[in-house]
Write a protein that holds these residues in place. Structure first.
Motif, short mmCIF file in Angstrom:
data_model
loop_
_atom_site.label_atom_id
_atom_site.label_comp_id
_atom_site.label_asym_id
_atom_site.label_seq_id
_atom_site.Cartn_x
_atom_site.Cartn_y
_atom_site.Cartn_z
N MET A 1 0.82 -1.17 0.00
CA MET A 1 0.00 0.00 0.00
C MET A 1 0.88 1.25 0.00
SD MET A 1 -3.30 -0.22 2.38
CE MET A 1 -2.81 -1.55 3.43
N ILE A 2 0.39 2.28 -0.69
CA ILE A 2 1.11 3.54 -0.70
C ILE A 2 0.12 4.69 -0.55
CG2 ILE A 2 3.02 2.71 -2.11
CD1 ILE A 2 1.74 4.18 -4.47
N LEU A 3 0.62 5.79 -0.03
CA LEU A 3 -0.14 7.03 0.07
C LEU A 3 0.14 7.80 -1.20
CD1 LEU A 3 -1.84 8.82 1.98
CD2 LEU A 3 0.30 9.78 2.80
N GLN A 4 -0.91 8.15 -1.94
CA GLN A 4 -0.75 8.78 -3.25
C GLN A 4 -1.39 10.16 -3.27
OE1 GLN A 4 0.76 7.65 -6.28
NE2 GLN A 4 0.36 9.77 -6.80
N ARG A 5 -0.64 11.15 -3.73
CA ARG A 5 -1.17 12.50 -3.91
C ARG A 5 -2.03 12.50 -5.16
NH1 ARG A 5 1.16 17.46 -6.44
NH2 ARG A 5 0.28 19.21 -5.29
N VAL A 6 -3.19 13.18 -5.08
CA VAL A 6 -4.12 13.24 -6.20
C VAL A 6 -4.44 14.70 -6.47
CG1 VAL A 6 -6.43 12.61 -7.01
CG2 VAL A 6 -5.14 11.04 -5.54
N VAL A 7 -4.39 15.12 -7.74
CA VAL A 7 -4.75 16.47 -8.14
C VAL A 7 -5.97 16.37 -9.05
CG1 VAL A 7 -3.99 18.58 -9.29
CG2 VAL A 7 -2.35 17.21 -8.00
N MET A 8 -7.05 17.05 -8.66
CA MET A 8 -8.28 17.02 -9.45
C MET A 8 -8.05 17.78 -10.75
SD MET A 8 -9.97 15.14 -7.54
CE MET A 8 -11.55 15.12 -8.31
N PRO A 9 -8.50 17.24 -11.89
CA PRO A 9 -8.19 17.83 -13.20
C PRO A 9 -8.75 19.23 -13.42
CG PRO A 9 -9.53 15.85 -13.45
CD PRO A 9 -9.23 16.01 -12.01
N VAL A 10 -9.96 19.50 -12.98
CA VAL A 10 -10.58 20.80 -13.27
C VAL A 10 -10.24 21.83 -12.20
CG1 VAL A 10 -12.77 22.01 -13.61
CG2 VAL A 10 -12.46 19.72 -14.56
N SER A 11 -10.48 21.49 -10.94
CA SER A 11 -10.27 22.46 -9.85
C SER A 11 -8.82 22.53 -9.39
CB SER A 11 -11.15 22.10 -8.66
OG SER A 11 -10.70 20.89 -8.08
N GLU A 12 -8.03 21.51 -9.73
CA GLU A 12 -6.65 21.38 -9.30
C GLU A 12 -6.52 21.28 -7.77
OE1 GLU A 12 -4.00 24.15 -11.19
OE2 GLU A 12 -4.75 23.64 -13.16
N ALA A 13 -7.61 20.90 -7.10
CA ALA A 13 -7.56 20.67 -5.66
C ALA A 13 -6.70 19.45 -5.39
CB ALA A 13 -8.97 20.45 -5.12
N VAL A 14 -5.93 19.52 -4.31
CA VAL A 14 -5.03 18.42 -3.95
C VAL A 14 -5.66 17.59 -2.84
CG1 VAL A 14 -2.77 17.83 -3.01
CG2 VAL A 14 -3.00 19.74 -4.61
N SER A 15 -5.58 16.29 -3.00
CA SER A 15 -6.07 15.36 -2.00
C SER A 15 -5.08 14.20 -1.94
CB SER A 15 -7.47 14.86 -2.37
OG SER A 15 -7.98 14.02 -1.36
N TRP A 16 -5.37 13.22 -1.09
CA TRP A 16 -4.53 12.04 -0.95
C TRP A 16 -5.42 10.83 -0.88
CZ3 TRP A 16 0.79 12.60 -0.78
CH2 TRP A 16 1.25 13.91 -0.67
N THR A 17 -4.91 9.70 -1.31
CA THR A 17 -5.64 8.45 -1.23
C THR A 17 -4.67 7.31 -0.94
OG1 THR A 17 -7.34 7.11 -2.30
CG2 THR A 17 -5.53 7.85 -3.69
N VAL A 18 -5.21 6.18 -0.54
CA VAL A 18 -4.39 5.00 -0.28
C VAL A 18 -4.61 4.03 -1.45
CG1 VAL A 18 -3.97 3.06 1.27
CG2 VAL A 18 -4.59 5.30 2.20
N LEU A 19 -3.50 3.60 -2.05
CA LEU A 19 -3.56 2.66 -3.17
C LEU A 19 -3.07 1.30 -2.73
CD1 LEU A 19 -2.03 4.87 -6.01
CD2 LEU A 19 -4.44 4.59 -5.41
N GLY A 20 -3.73 0.26 -3.23
CA GLY A 20 -3.31 -1.10 -2.95
C GLY A 20 -2.14 -1.49 -3.84
N ASP A 21 -1.69 -2.72 -3.71
CA ASP A 21 -0.56 -3.21 -4.49
C ASP A 21 -0.85 -3.20 -5.99
OD1 ASP A 21 0.92 -3.61 -2.20
OD2 ASP A 21 0.24 -5.69 -1.97
N ASP A 22 -2.13 -3.23 -6.36
CA ASP A 22 -2.52 -3.19 -7.76
C ASP A 22 -2.62 -1.78 -8.31
OD1 ASP A 22 -4.76 -2.34 -6.42
OD2 ASP A 22 -6.11 -3.84 -7.30
N GLY A 23 -2.36 -0.77 -7.46
CA GLY A 23 -2.43 0.63 -7.90
C GLY A 23 -3.82 1.23 -7.85
N GLU A 24 -4.80 0.47 -7.41
CA GLU A 24 -6.18 0.94 -7.33
C GLU A 24 -6.48 1.48 -5.93
OE1 GLU A 24 -8.46 1.10 -9.88
OE2 GLU A 24 -6.74 0.53 -11.11
#
Length: 95
Positions: A1-24
């Motif tokens: 598992m990894i902590l992944q930074r996420v940037v929303m395409p339209v608003s460019e708001a930054v968030s974070w999510t947890v990804l499994g070994d499969d990247g999902e």
């Protein structure tokens, strides 16, 4: 598992999510976090990562994998963090 930074395409708001070994994204983690935004674990370094909705990210050191599993299974992540993680493990603010 990894902590992944996420940037929303339209608003460019930054968030974070947890990804499994499969990247999902791991949906159960996403659905029950209240004041926590994400929880991650690095098994090779025995480090627990916790990100709050305020975007602050903390790394807890020398956390056994079993504690991480208990954390993920706890009905209240905040209580578990306050009672079972913060008092027992040294930590560092990463962000």
């Amino acid at each position: 598992m990894i902590l992944q930074r996420v940037v929303m395409p339209v608003s460019e708001a930054v968030s974070w999510t947890v990804l499994g070994d499969d990247g999902e994204p791991i949906e159960p983690v996403e659905s029950y976090l209240s004041y926590l935004a994400a929880i991650g674990y690095d098994s090779s370094a025995a480090q627990l990562f916790v990100q709050f909705r305020t975007v602050a990210v903390y790394r807890y050191f020398r956390v056994p994998y079993g504690v991480y599993l208990d954390f993920m299974a706890a009905p209240s992540k905040g209580r578990f963090l306050d009672w079972c993680v913060r008092p027992r493990f040294s930590f560092q603010r990463v962000l």
